[in-house]
Design a protein around this motif. Sequence first.
Motif, short mmCIF file in Angstrom:
data_model
loop_
_atom_site.label_atom_id
_atom_site.label_comp_id
_atom_site.label_asym_id
_atom_site.label_seq_id
_atom_site.Cartn_x
_atom_site.Cartn_y
_atom_site.Cartn_z
N ALA A 130 1.81 13.24 3.02
CA ALA A 130 0.56 13.86 3.45
C ALA A 130 0.41 13.78 4.96
CB ALA A 130 -0.59 13.12 2.76
N PRO A 131 -0.55 14.51 5.53
CA PRO A 131 -0.80 14.41 6.97
C PRO A 131 -1.05 12.96 7.36
CG PRO A 131 -2.21 16.10 5.98
CD PRO A 131 -1.44 15.48 4.87
N ALA A 132 -0.41 12.53 8.42
CA ALA A 132 -0.56 11.17 8.96
C ALA A 132 -0.01 10.07 8.06
CB ALA A 132 -2.02 10.87 9.31
N SER A 133 0.86 10.44 7.14
CA SER A 133 1.46 9.41 6.28
C SER A 133 2.51 8.61 7.06
CB SER A 133 2.09 10.05 5.04
OG SER A 133 2.98 11.06 5.43
N GLY A 134 2.87 9.09 8.25
CA GLY A 134 3.81 8.33 9.09
C GLY A 134 5.17 8.98 9.21
N LYS A 135 5.28 10.26 8.88
CA LYS A 135 6.58 10.94 8.93
C LYS A 135 7.17 10.90 10.35
CE LYS A 135 4.76 14.85 7.44
NZ LYS A 135 3.36 14.46 7.21
N GLY A 136 6.35 11.35 11.30
CA GLY A 136 6.83 11.40 12.69
C GLY A 136 7.21 10.02 13.21
N THR A 137 6.40 9.04 12.86
CA THR A 137 6.66 7.67 13.31
C THR A 137 7.99 7.17 12.74
OG1 THR A 137 4.29 7.27 13.40
CG2 THR A 137 5.70 5.32 13.28
N GLN A 138 8.22 7.41 11.47
CA GLN A 138 9.48 6.97 10.85
C GLN A 138 10.66 7.77 11.41
OE1 GLN A 138 9.88 4.27 9.01
NE2 GLN A 138 7.69 3.91 9.20
N CYS A 139 10.41 9.06 11.69
CA CYS A 139 11.51 9.89 12.22
C CYS A 139 11.99 9.35 13.56
CB CYS A 139 11.06 11.34 12.37
SG CYS A 139 10.94 12.18 10.78
N GLU A 140 11.06 8.89 14.38
CA GLU A 140 11.47 8.31 15.68
C GLU A 140 12.48 7.19 15.45
OE1 GLU A 140 8.00 6.83 17.74
OE2 GLU A 140 7.27 8.83 18.25
N VAL A 231 9.52 10.55 0.20
CA VAL A 231 8.08 10.86 0.23
C VAL A 231 7.34 9.58 0.62
CG1 VAL A 231 6.08 11.63 -1.08
CG2 VAL A 231 8.33 12.58 -1.59
N LEU A 232 6.55 9.67 1.69
CA LEU A 232 5.75 8.52 2.10
C LEU A 232 4.40 8.59 1.40
CD1 LEU A 232 6.49 8.52 5.95
CD2 LEU A 232 7.56 7.11 4.17
N ASP A 233 4.07 7.52 0.71
CA ASP A 233 2.86 7.51 -0.12
C ASP A 233 1.80 6.63 0.55
OD1 ASP A 233 1.39 8.02 -2.36
OD2 ASP A 233 2.15 6.27 -3.45
N VAL A 234 0.68 7.26 0.90
CA VAL A 234 -0.40 6.53 1.61
C VAL A 234 -1.74 6.98 1.03
CG1 VAL A 234 -1.50 6.19 3.88
CG2 VAL A 234 0.99 6.41 3.74
N LEU A 239 -5.19 7.72 5.48
CA LEU A 239 -4.68 8.92 6.17
C LEU A 239 -5.71 9.43 7.18
CD1 LEU A 239 -3.22 10.84 3.09
CD2 LEU A 239 -1.90 9.73 4.89
N VAL A 240 -6.95 9.48 6.74
CA VAL A 240 -8.00 10.00 7.62
C VAL A 240 -8.14 9.10 8.85
CG1 VAL A 240 -10.46 10.53 7.79
CG2 VAL A 240 -9.21 11.09 5.69
N GLN A 280 -11.89 14.90 11.53
CA GLN A 280 -12.12 14.50 10.15
C GLN A 280 -12.12 15.71 9.20
OE1 GLN A 280 -14.58 11.29 9.92
NE2 GLN A 280 -14.56 11.15 7.70
N GLU A 281 -12.80 16.76 9.63
CA GLU A 281 -12.94 17.95 8.78
C GLU A 281 -11.57 18.62 8.55
OE1 GLU A 281 -14.80 22.26 9.49
OE2 GLU A 281 -15.75 20.60 10.56
N LYS A 282 -10.80 18.76 9.64
CA LYS A 282 -9.51 19.44 9.52
C LYS A 282 -8.50 18.60 8.75
CE LYS A 282 -10.15 22.33 13.54
NZ LYS A 282 -9.87 22.50 14.96
N VAL A 283 -8.59 17.30 8.90
CA VAL A 283 -7.67 16.43 8.16
C VAL A 283 -7.89 16.64 6.65
CG1 VAL A 283 -7.05 14.05 7.62
CG2 VAL A 283 -7.55 14.70 9.96
#
Length: 338
Positions: A130-140, A231-234, A239-240, A280-283
């Motif tokens: 999901a958004p902000a589950s940490g994909k980008g952080t883990q990819c680094e 799949v990162l599960d959060v 996430l918000v 918050q709304e867009k997330v």
Amino acid sequence: MKIDSISRQLHGRQTGTTFYSLLEQIYGSLWSKQISSRHNISALFLEMVSLHSSTAIHSKNTAFFSTSSSHSRLSSFSPNSFTCSVSLRYNFPQCISSRPHSSMRNPKSKGLRVSCDAGREPLRVMISGAPASGKGTQCEMIVEKFGLVHISTGDLLRAEVSAGTEIGNKAKEYMDSGRLVPDEIVTAMVTSRLSRQDTTERGWLLDGYPRSSAQAQSLEKLNIRPDIYIVLDVPDGTLVERCIGRKLDPVTGKIYHLKNFPPETKEVKERLITRPDDTQEKVKSRLDTYKRNAEAVSSTYSDILNKIDGNRSKEVVFEDILTLLLQIQKEKAMPIDL
Ligand code: AP5
């Protein structure tokens, strides 16, 4: 076609198409029907080898297998990864392998043995969540460890938006409202990036793609498959909170969080930016979009899906990912004794 001419043709880098057409030349059109299914590739390869019982394939990294082996051991073969210095030789076992297979040393063994080396295949990884589950952080962290080519559709699209390109202008309204950018735009971007030489050499890490059933099917049609689908599960509440605190460094591309990962220096802090879709709304809207599509995408990769609890420290999450990727890397390089 004689096996020695196959040798010449297979030597050097081959594309999947070349491999298909080569097989077709050898075995005729009957095979060309079967090779349209990606699932048949490893079996087909094995069959090709078994028909030439004196065949050996040999190159830098050597793998051994016999024709009586299970096909699954060959699953790492794909037409696109059959891209190596390969030479086929007659007269097995005289002309091959400096490292005899165990059954060669066993006089009782009658099993047909073939030494095969398809070179070391680089990793192909998909990461989802999901958004902000940490994909980008883990990819680094994954990129730092494995040197894979990181392809993030979010980053590619944001670059188009800031450059004010036609694609960027189209994508912006979708991104701003938390909807998916139309499949054809994103798929063209990804497939074009995946076709570049560095992805074949270094492997790839797809982040945020595919995100719809149509996108997954586009890759399937091109025979582009990862070794693993993570799949990162959060939980939603986390996430918000992660989205709202996120900050990006436009200079290094590094991802920060005001509370969890604050910037190291005042200088970095002053240049940090907030993503326009991190309200918050867009997330919430992005999360809904994710949930609507997640099942359809993961069902395409159910055989290689690994769900990881992403609600832990980023180092602990990475440890799990690292274990999985090292295991796959090992399997890809491992000589197979049967
Ligand atoms: P994209 O940029 O891919 O956004 P996303 O999927 O919503 O994911 P994020 O980038 O928000 O989060 P992340 O999982 O990478 O988390 P991060 O590591 O940053 O896509 C943006 C938009 O582009 C989409 O909405 C869509 O419109 C469009 N798009 C993209 N791909 C598309 C596609 N294939 N098809 C169509 N449209 C597409 O972490 C988040 C925060 O949490 C950070 O602050 C970080 O520091 C913190 N954090 C990370 N890990 C931890 C941890 N373990 N503990 C505590 N905090 C953590």
